[in-house]
Design a protein around this motif. Structure first.
Motif, PDB file in Angstrom:
ATOM      1  N   GLY A  67      37.870  16.073 -26.632  1.00 42.64           N
ATOM      2  CA  GLY A  67      38.243  17.462 -26.788  1.00 42.64           C
ATOM      3  C   GLY A  67      37.050  18.381 -26.678  1.00 42.64           C
ATOM      4  O   GLY A  67      35.892  17.943 -26.710  1.00 42.64           O
ATOM      5  N   LEU A  68      37.346  19.646 -26.485  1.00 46.76           N
ATOM      6  CA  LEU A  68      36.295  20.666 -26.483  1.00 46.76           C
ATOM      7  C   LEU A  68      36.885  21.968 -26.997  1.00 46.76           C
ATOM      8  O   LEU A  68      38.086  22.232 -26.875  1.00 46.76           O
ATOM      9  N   LEU A  69      36.021  22.793 -27.564  1.00 52.15           N
ATOM     10  CA  LEU A  69      36.417  24.092 -28.084  1.00 52.15           C
ATOM     11  C   LEU A  69      35.254  25.046 -27.873  1.00 52.15           C
ATOM     12  O   LEU A  69      34.096  24.702 -28.190  1.00 52.15           O
ATOM     13  N   GLY A  70      35.544  26.215 -27.339  1.00 50.92           N
ATOM     14  CA  GLY A  70      34.460  27.148 -27.082  1.00 50.92           C
ATOM     15  C   GLY A  70      34.949  28.567 -26.899  1.00 50.92           C
ATOM     16  O   GLY A  70      36.152  28.855 -26.897  1.00 50.92           O
ATOM     17  N   PHE A  71      33.976  29.441 -26.742  1.00 49.31           N
ATOM     18  CA  PHE A  71      34.252  30.860 -26.527  1.00 49.31           C
ATOM     19  C   PHE A  71      33.333  31.376 -25.424  1.00 49.31           C
ATOM     20  O   PHE A  71      32.201  30.910 -25.258  1.00 49.31           O
ATOM     21  N   GLU A  72      33.856  32.360 -24.690  1.00 48.91           N
ATOM     22  CA  GLU A  72      33.081  33.049 -23.667  1.00 48.91           C
ATOM     23  C   GLU A  72      33.101  34.544 -23.977  1.00 48.91           C
ATOM     24  O   GLU A  72      34.122  35.074 -24.436  1.00 48.91           O
ATOM     25  N   TYR A  73      31.988  35.190 -23.701  1.00 48.98           N
ATOM     26  CA  TYR A  73      31.886  36.629 -23.926  1.00 48.98           C
ATOM     27  C   TYR A  73      31.412  37.293 -22.652  1.00 48.98           C
ATOM     28  O   TYR A  73      30.388  36.903 -22.068  1.00 48.98           O
ATOM     29  N   ASP A  74      32.172  38.291 -22.196  1.00 47.36           N
ATOM     30  CA  ASP A  74      31.841  39.035 -20.985  1.00 47.36           C
ATOM     31  C   ASP A  74      31.133  40.317 -21.394  1.00 47.36           C
ATOM     32  O   ASP A  74      31.753  41.257 -21.888  1.00 47.36           O
ATOM     33  N   GLY A  75      29.814  40.333 -21.186  1.00 49.54           N
ATOM     34  CA  GLY A  75      29.025  41.508 -21.525  1.00 49.54           C
ATOM     35  C   GLY A  75      28.892  42.504 -20.404  1.00 49.54           C
ATOM     36  O   GLY A  75      28.065  43.415 -20.506  1.00 49.54           O
ATOM     37  N   GLY A  76      29.679  42.339 -19.340  1.00 50.37           N
ATOM     38  CA  GLY A  76      29.587  43.250 -18.203  1.00 50.37           C
ATOM     39  C   GLY A  76      28.624  42.719 -17.163  1.00 50.37           C
ATOM     40  O   GLY A  76      29.032  42.283 -16.091  1.00 50.37           O
ATOM     41  N   CYS A  77      27.337  42.762 -17.465  1.00 52.34           N
ATOM     42  CA  CYS A  77      26.326  42.238 -16.539  1.00 52.34           C
ATOM     43  C   CYS A  77      25.784  40.899 -17.018  1.00 52.34           C
ATOM     44  O   CYS A  77      24.809  40.393 -16.466  1.00 52.34           O
ATOM     45  N   TRP A  78      26.383  40.335 -18.050  1.00 52.11           N
ATOM     46  CA  TRP A  78      25.994  39.007 -18.521  1.00 52.11           C
ATOM     47  C   TRP A  78      27.198  38.337 -19.166  1.00 52.11           C
ATOM     48  O   TRP A  78      28.150  38.993 -19.584  1.00 52.11           O
TER      49      TRP A  78
END
Length: 764
Positions: free
Chosen positions: A689-700
């Motif tokens: 299994g895996l669990l994670g988060f992504e954050y879109d900072g616009g330019c990063w």
């Protein structure tokens, strides 16, 4: 005294040559053989679907120059002075400014006040500019710039133009961020950009993120687009429960347009230093890749040397010959659980192929000589079966060119099978087939007769005591079906529905095969093609006796405009008119109603899809196999999928029962959740299994993923994958994207790179 010119507004075209005449002469000369007189050659036009990015060298001397301004004064053939909304235009450059002076002899432009320079979609702006328009050499102080290919921008104390494709900048910054404040940027004391060879170098540089320096770069060389460029790649940093900290700093070597290599030194905190070399090559007649990893002394394994490597190549030898090589090997049985993430090809696989083949194309088929060996990595807590080696095998496949009327096919294989844990020997297999397919728009009938001959010669005695044995088995089958269709509708949508009944009869007499070795036979997987088949086993060592009739019906829903299949339902029942005595478990299968099959799939909407398969044994009144799955994708970056697999222990199968769920879901404008879980219902535990988060900072983009992989029923390892992606520049950290794409169906990469905009996107 200079003679002033005063026109408001004024358009002055300084035509330095008659370009159409030069082009016409060049076109004529190129279209006529050298021996033909020029006067007799007609003028020809060459069509083009695109504008030239650069003028040919012979036309650059005749390139016209235009100056547009509210007011222009000057002296003929000496200079032009323009003020008020000034524009200087050439084929390859546009200069806009408040004031401009152009010098004829020097071919130099001097601009002051709100200067903007546009070249190939790139934009430079500043208070002043001095540039020679033939060599494109000049200076711009206090300059801002924007690059079309990377869509990045920055500022420099001064830009030096050293030619059409060469720029130097002092005290320069670079970023792809557009919002203020800027989240990240690269700052360099000296920046050198050579657009001709796609090379950028930075000295005394640093990467600043959220006000903190995260990566110092005393010297860096980098490509200016996605093209390959030798240099150090961003370091990767990982943490897992078996190895601790893992730091790798790869170096990419662009050896030639068709050769490259990546050299990766890495420090594994609990084990020591490891070096990796990965290479790729491409030639007209062959291509391949390889990787070798070496840990000279493993401090967690008594200082033993450990290594892994693979070589893959395929190509042609001419005269109908081709070859393929896939050789993989590791130093020890524990490599898969200690270093599964180091080598992307070998990975955590426990059976590694060592294969090579030579294939000769024939007019109606091919012949292939191959060697197939396997390295099996065992673990006492979780042992696996050892597959047979085929060393060598000579295989031949021939078939008639027609697909209706009288058709034939012939397959043969002479194979040497070896296995350190089982009986070894040689096998000759011959399988001629003849059929007469009758295919019409409303249905088909295909009678077929085949003959299976097999001869065994074993190194040690078979269960019956012999070392040689022959088996001859004929098979007759009759396949028939009809196709009906009608207009239909579902949820107000016009569809075409089909009804396709099918009968499949097979007769194969019984041959005692209990004492024969089993080199490659197993139960077939459940799918539409295996319901209607001559033999219920894969491979050639077990040919099931059969007096069976399988009757089924399939209904499909089709889009009447495109013919795309939107849904399918298949129901089938197999009836045994006589007991099946050849089985893998040894126990015969009684006559009567046997397996019931049901297969369904639906894809009525672009947002969701589902499929299911069932094999039910009417005699035992139990399910043999169940597989079901569904996926819902209501929008971009929103997908959820789940699947269920059940396999009974009947016929010697490995009992399985697990459920797998995976998702990528946008939680808000910036936050995304990703995950996958595989749960064994029989063992009552999570496998992987895996669990994670992504954050879109616009330019990063920031990614943090926690992944768990089971090694044995009692052991597992956990690793943390984190990455900071500076969009349009680099990715820092231990890349989790491969794990996300492999485990989450339909996963979409945030800020997926696309083709750069047209060079006319900033046209002014």
């Amino acid at each position: 005294m200079p003679h002033p010119l005063r026109l408001t507004p004024l358009v002055v075209a300084l035509a330095l040559g008659w370009v159409p005449a030069a082009r016409a002469q060049d076109s004529t000369q190129n279209s006529v053989p050298n021996s033909a007189p020029l006067a007799s050659a007609p003028l020809q036009l060459t069509p083009s679907l695109d504008l030239l990015a650069h003028l040919p060298s012979e036309a650059q001397a005749f390139e016209p120059l235009f100056v547009i301004a509210d007011k222009i004064t000057g002296q003929n053939n000496v200079y032009v002075h323009a003020t008020g909304d000034v524009e200087l235009r050439k084929h390859s450059v546009v200069i806009k400014t408040d004031r401009l002076r152009y010098y004829f002899v020097e071919n130099e432009a001097v601009a002051n006040g709100n200067v903007r320079v546009l070249r190939d979609g790139n934009l430079f702006s500043g208070p002043a500019l001095r540039m020679q328009l033939d060599t494109y050499r000049g200076q711009m102080p206090d300059a801002n710039y924007y690059f079309r290919v990377t869509q990045g921008h920055g500022h420099a104390d001064q830009i030096d133009f050293l030619g059409r494709d060469h720029i130097q900048a002092d005290n320069a910054t670079y970023t792809t961020c557009t919002a203020s404040p800027v989240d990240w940027f690269v700052k360099a004391t000296h920046l050198d950009l050579n657009l001709a060879d796609n090379t950028g170098t930075a000295r005394d540089a640093k990467v600043v993120f959220k006000g903190a320096t995260i990566l110092p770069l005393p010297y860096a060389s980098f490509p200016l687009s996605d093209a390959r460029k030798s240099g150090w790649l961003p370091p990767t940093l990982g943490v897992d429960s078996r190895n601790g900290l893992d730091l790798a700093v790869p170096y990419y070597w662009n050896i030639a347009p068709n050769y490259d290599a990546t050299l990766t030194p890495r420090i594994i905190l609990r084990r020591g230093f490891m070096g990796s070399v990965a290479t790729r090559w491409l030639q007209p007649d062959y291509s391949g890749r390889s990787q070798f990893d070496l840990l000279p002394s493993d401090s967690s394994d008594s200082g033993n040397s450990r290594w892994a490597g693979y070589v893959q190549q395929n190509g042609g030898l001419g005269h109908g010959l081709s070859y393929a090589v896939n050789y993989q090997q590791v130093s020890d049985d524990n490599w898969w659980q200690d270093f599964g993430g180091v080598n992307p090809v070998i990975g955590a696989n426990r059976t590694l192929p060592q294969q090579g083949s030579i294939t000769y194309g024939l007019p109606l088929g091919y012949m292939q000589l191959s060697v197939n060996r396997w390295q099996t990595l065992q673990n006492a807590a979780a042992p696996i079966g050892v597959p047979y080696n085929q060393q060598p095998q000579l295989y031949t496949h021939l078939q008639s060119a027609n697909y209706t009327g009288l058709s034939w096919q012939f397959d043969s294989a002479l194979t040497r099978f070896t296995n350190p844990t089982a009986i070894s020997g040689d096998r000759l297999y011959l399988n001629p087939q003849i059929s007469y397919p009758v295919v019409r728009p409303g249905g088909f009938v295909t009678p077929k007769l085949s003959f299976n001959f097999t001869r065994y010669v074993t190194d040690t005695a078979m269960p019956g005591g012999a070392t040689t044995a022959d088996r001859s088995v004929p098979t007759f089958s009759l396949d028939s079906g009809l196709v009906f269709e009608r207009p239909a509708s579902l949820f107000g949508r016009a569809l075409t529905q089909t009804l396709e009944p099918r009968l499949y009869y097979v007769y194969t007499p019984y041959r005692n095969q209990q004492n024969l070795p089993n080199f490659d036979s197993a139960d077939l997987d459940l799918n539409l093609s295996t319901i209607y088949t001559d033999n219920v086993f894969s491979g050639n060592d077990r040919i099931a006796d059969a007096n069976n009739l399988t009757g089924g019906v399939t209904s499909r829903l089709l889009d009447p405009q495109t013919g795309v299949e939107l849904g399918r339902l298949t129901l089938a029942q197999r009836v045994l008119f006589a007991p099946q005595r050849v089985t893998l478990s040894g126990a015969p299968i009684p006559a009567g109603l046997n397996d019931t099959f049901a297969l369904a799939s639906a894809n009525l909407s672009a947002h969701w899809s589902a499929d299911a398969a069932l094999q039910y044994n009417m005699r035992l009144r139990q399910s043999q196999q169940i597989a079901a799955g569904a996926r819902w994708s209501p929008g971009p970056y929103k997908t959820i999928s789940t699947s269920y697999l059940y396999q009974s222990a009947a016929s010697g199968q490995i009992p399985l029962r697990y459920i797998n769920t995976a998702w990528q879901w946008q939680l808000s404008q910036r936050w995304y959740s990703v995950g996958q879980a595989n749960y064994s219902i029989l063992d009552k535990r999570f496998n992987n299994g895996l669990l994670g988060f992504e954050y879109d900072g616009g330019c990063w983009v920031g990614r943090v993923v926690l992944q768990r992989n089971s090694l044995t029923p009692a052991t597992a390892y956990t690793r943390i994958l984190f990455q900071l992606e500076l969009v349009g520049f680099s990715r820092l950290g231990n890349n989790p994207l491969s794990a996300l794409k492999q485990n989450i169906p339909g996963y979409q990469i945030l800020k997926q790179s696309i083709a750069p905009p047209s060079r006319f996107s900033n046209y002014e």
